[in-house]
Motif scaffolding. Sequence first.
Motif, PDB file in Angstrom:
ATOM      1  N   ILE A 162      35.630  60.908  45.816  1.00  0.00           N
ATOM      2  CA  ILE A 162      35.307  59.515  46.074  1.00  0.00           C
ATOM      3  C   ILE A 162      36.097  59.048  47.289  1.00  0.00           C
ATOM      4  CG2 ILE A 162      37.076  58.637  44.469  1.00  0.00           C
ATOM      5  CD1 ILE A 162      35.139  56.339  43.794  1.00  0.00           C
ATOM      6  N   SER A 163      35.456  58.247  48.118  1.00  0.00           N
ATOM      7  CA  SER A 163      36.135  57.713  49.298  1.00  0.00           C
ATOM      8  C   SER A 163      35.544  56.346  49.630  1.00  0.00           C
ATOM      9  CB  SER A 163      36.000  58.657  50.487  1.00  0.00           C
ATOM     10  OG  SER A 163      34.636  58.807  50.852  1.00  0.00           O
ATOM     11  N   ARG A 164      36.199  55.649  50.547  1.00  0.00           N
ATOM     12  CA  ARG A 164      35.714  54.320  50.903  1.00  0.00           C
ATOM     13  C   ARG A 164      35.867  54.086  52.400  1.00  0.00           C
ATOM     14  NH1 ARG A 164      39.135  50.532  47.284  1.00  0.00           N
ATOM     15  NH2 ARG A 164      38.508  48.845  48.674  1.00  0.00           N
ATOM     16  N   ASP A 165      34.969  53.313  52.938  1.00  0.00           N
ATOM     17  CA  ASP A 165      35.028  52.887  54.334  1.00  0.00           C
ATOM     18  C   ASP A 165      35.067  51.363  54.309  1.00  0.00           C
ATOM     19  OD1 ASP A 165      34.548  52.107  56.971  1.00  0.00           O
ATOM     20  OD2 ASP A 165      33.244  53.801  57.358  1.00  0.00           O
ATOM     21  N   ASN A 166      36.248  50.813  54.471  1.00  0.00           N
ATOM     22  CA  ASN A 166      36.405  49.363  54.361  1.00  0.00           C
ATOM     23  C   ASN A 166      35.642  48.626  55.460  1.00  0.00           C
ATOM     24  OD1 ASN A 166      38.094  49.618  52.106  1.00  0.00           O
ATOM     25  ND2 ASN A 166      39.900  49.869  53.408  1.00  0.00           N
ATOM     26  N   ALA A 167      35.558  49.223  56.616  1.00  0.00           N
ATOM     27  CA  ALA A 167      34.853  48.559  57.726  1.00  0.00           C
ATOM     28  C   ALA A 167      33.371  48.415  57.432  1.00  0.00           C
ATOM     29  CB  ALA A 167      35.069  49.335  59.016  1.00  0.00           C
ATOM     30  N   ARG A 168      32.825  49.354  56.668  1.00  0.00           N
ATOM     31  CA  ARG A 168      31.397  49.324  56.329  1.00  0.00           C
ATOM     32  C   ARG A 168      31.146  48.782  54.923  1.00  0.00           C
ATOM     33  NH1 ARG A 168      31.715  53.635  59.918  1.00  0.00           N
ATOM     34  NH2 ARG A 168      29.995  53.744  61.416  1.00  0.00           N
ATOM     35  N   ASN A 169      32.211  48.373  54.230  1.00  0.00           N
ATOM     36  CA  ASN A 169      32.073  47.869  52.856  1.00  0.00           C
ATOM     37  C   ASN A 169      31.294  48.859  51.992  1.00  0.00           C
ATOM     38  OD1 ASN A 169      33.432  45.424  53.424  1.00  0.00           O
ATOM     39  ND2 ASN A 169      31.549  44.579  54.295  1.00  0.00           N
ATOM     40  N   THR A 170      31.635  50.118  52.118  1.00  0.00           N
ATOM     41  CA  THR A 170      30.874  51.178  51.463  1.00  0.00           C
ATOM     42  C   THR A 170      31.809  52.148  50.764  1.00  0.00           C
ATOM     43  OG1 THR A 170      29.101  51.000  53.099  1.00  0.00           O
ATOM     44  CG2 THR A 170      29.198  53.030  51.821  1.00  0.00           C
ATOM     45  N   VAL A 171      31.383  52.586  49.594  1.00  0.00           N
ATOM     46  CA  VAL A 171      32.075  53.624  48.847  1.00  0.00           C
ATOM     47  C   VAL A 171      31.153  54.837  48.754  1.00  0.00           C
ATOM     48  CG1 VAL A 171      33.040  54.247  46.610  1.00  0.00           C
ATOM     49  CG2 VAL A 171      33.439  51.981  47.532  1.00  0.00           C
ATOM     50  N   TYR A 172      31.742  56.006  48.854  1.00  0.00           N
ATOM     51  CA  TYR A 172      30.966  57.241  48.854  1.00  0.00           C
ATOM     52  C   TYR A 172      31.364  58.130  47.691  1.00  0.00           C
ATOM     53  CZ  TYR A 172      30.251  55.790  53.699  1.00  0.00           C
ATOM     54  OH  TYR A 172      29.954  55.078  54.831  1.00  0.00           O
ATOM     55  N   LEU A 173      30.447  58.996  47.319  1.00  0.00           N
ATOM     56  CA  LEU A 173      30.747  60.066  46.376  1.00  0.00           C
ATOM     57  C   LEU A 173      30.180  61.352  46.956  1.00  0.00           C
ATOM     58  CD1 LEU A 173      32.002  60.722  43.592  1.00  0.00           C
ATOM     59  CD2 LEU A 173      29.677  60.639  42.668  1.00  0.00           C
ATOM     60  N   GLN A 174      31.071  62.195  47.440  1.00  0.00           N
ATOM     61  CA  GLN A 174      30.658  63.507  47.936  1.00  0.00           C
ATOM     62  C   GLN A 174      30.621  64.462  46.758  1.00  0.00           C
ATOM     63  OE1 GLN A 174      29.751  64.525  51.118  1.00  0.00           O
ATOM     64  NE2 GLN A 174      29.213  66.449  50.087  1.00  0.00           N
ATOM     65  N   MET A 175      29.466  65.066  46.545  1.00  0.00           N
ATOM     66  CA  MET A 175      29.285  65.955  45.401  1.00  0.00           C
ATOM     67  C   MET A 175      28.958  67.348  45.916  1.00  0.00           C
ATOM     68  SD  MET A 175      27.104  63.454  42.862  1.00  0.00           S
ATOM     69  CE  MET A 175      25.637  63.497  43.888  1.00  0.00           C
ATOM     70  N   ASN A 176      29.836  68.286  45.640  1.00  0.00           N
ATOM     71  CA  ASN A 176      29.651  69.681  46.051  1.00  0.00           C
ATOM     72  C   ASN A 176      29.519  70.574  44.826  1.00  0.00           C
ATOM     73  OD1 ASN A 176      30.026  68.884  48.767  1.00  0.00           O
ATOM     74  ND2 ASN A 176      32.241  69.160  48.617  1.00  0.00           N
ATOM     75  N   SER A 177      29.036  71.766  45.051  1.00  0.00           N
ATOM     76  CA  SER A 177      28.876  72.756  43.967  1.00  0.00           C
ATOM     77  C   SER A 177      28.179  72.132  42.764  1.00  0.00           C
ATOM     78  CB  SER A 177      30.255  73.294  43.554  1.00  0.00           C
ATOM     79  OG  SER A 177      30.906  73.893  44.656  1.00  0.00           O
ATOM     80  N   LEU A 178      27.081  71.472  43.029  1.00  0.00           N
ATOM     81  CA  LEU A 178      26.377  70.766  41.963  1.00  0.00           C
ATOM     82  C   LEU A 178      25.819  71.716  40.926  1.00  0.00           C
ATOM     83  CD1 LEU A 178      24.721  68.035  44.154  1.00  0.00           C
ATOM     84  CD2 LEU A 178      26.082  67.580  42.118  1.00  0.00           C
ATOM     85  N   LYS A 179      25.813  71.234  39.685  1.00  0.00           N
ATOM     86  CA  LYS A 179      25.341  72.016  38.548  1.00  0.00           C
ATOM     87  C   LYS A 179      24.191  71.261  37.884  1.00  0.00           C
ATOM     88  CE  LYS A 179      30.096  73.487  37.578  1.00  0.00           C
ATOM     89  NZ  LYS A 179      31.166  73.535  36.544  1.00  0.00           N
ATOM     90  N   PRO A 180      23.322  71.973  37.161  1.00  0.00           N
ATOM     91  CA  PRO A 180      22.232  71.270  36.460  1.00  0.00           C
ATOM     92  C   PRO A 180      22.743  70.168  35.535  1.00  0.00           C
ATOM     93  CG  PRO A 180      21.797  73.616  36.515  1.00  0.00           C
ATOM     94  CD  PRO A 180      23.178  73.431  37.078  1.00  0.00           C
ATOM     95  N   GLU A 181      23.916  70.371  34.950  1.00  0.00           N
ATOM     96  CA  GLU A 181      24.453  69.339  34.048  1.00  0.00           C
ATOM     97  C   GLU A 181      24.935  68.091  34.778  1.00  0.00           C
ATOM     98  OE1 GLU A 181      25.300  72.591  34.186  1.00  0.00           O
ATOM     99  OE2 GLU A 181      27.465  72.854  33.809  1.00  0.00           O
ATOM    100  N   ASP A 182      24.926  68.099  36.094  1.00  0.00           N
ATOM    101  CA  ASP A 182      25.232  66.892  36.864  1.00  0.00           C
ATOM    102  C   ASP A 182      24.011  65.982  36.997  1.00  0.00           C
ATOM    103  OD1 ASP A 182      27.214  68.939  39.020  1.00  0.00           O
ATOM    104  OD2 ASP A 182      27.957  67.571  37.465  1.00  0.00           O
ATOM    105  N   THR A 183      22.871  66.461  36.540  1.00  0.00           N
ATOM    106  CA  THR A 183      21.656  65.652  36.614  1.00  0.00           C
ATOM    107  C   THR A 183      21.809  64.368  35.817  1.00  0.00           C
ATOM    108  OG1 THR A 183      20.222  67.564  36.957  1.00  0.00           O
ATOM    109  CG2 THR A 183      19.206  65.590  36.018  1.00  0.00           C
ATOM    110  N   ALA A 184      21.570  63.243  36.476  1.00  0.00           N
ATOM    111  CA  ALA A 184      21.742  61.928  35.843  1.00  0.00           C
ATOM    112  C   ALA A 184      21.357  60.838  36.828  1.00  0.00           C
ATOM    113  CB  ALA A 184      23.188  61.731  35.399  1.00  0.00           C
ATOM    114  N   VAL A 185      21.303  59.626  36.320  1.00  0.00           N
ATOM    115  CA  VAL A 185      21.250  58.458  37.201  1.00  0.00           C
ATOM    116  C   VAL A 185      22.692  58.055  37.483  1.00  0.00           C
ATOM    117  CG1 VAL A 185      20.514  56.072  37.491  1.00  0.00           C
ATOM    118  CG2 VAL A 185      19.044  57.690  36.263  1.00  0.00           C
TER     119      VAL A 185
END
Length: 115
Positions: free
Chosen positions: A69-92
């Motif tokens: 998880i990271s944030r860019d205060n200048a853009r008022n945005t939060v990110y979630l970088q997801m690597n090595s994804l697995k089928p069990e990560d499937t969700a909303v």
Amino acid sequence: QVQLVESGGGLVQAGGSLRLSCAASGSIFRFNTMGWYRQAPGKQRELVATMTNGGYTNYADSVKGRFTISRDNARNTVYLQMNSLKPEDTAVYYCAARVAPNNYWGQGTQVTVSS
């Protein structure tokens, strides 16, 4: 009025990566905590990752070492970088923001990981 708009979801193969974005209306400095939650079909919504205004992060055990998880205060945005994804990560995946005592939620973005 707080608005949180998620983007970046989609379909990806197992082992792949996605980056989710959460754009907030107005400055994110006002939020004590921002984070990501997810809800799979038939399951309860669960915490994925959170970040406080001071930069302290917390991750679910199931995503530690794979998600960031990271944030860019200048853009008022939060990110979630997801690597090595697995089928069990499937969700909303939902973006959340807290300004005590209130919690705010985005509309959610679907992440589907195929095996």
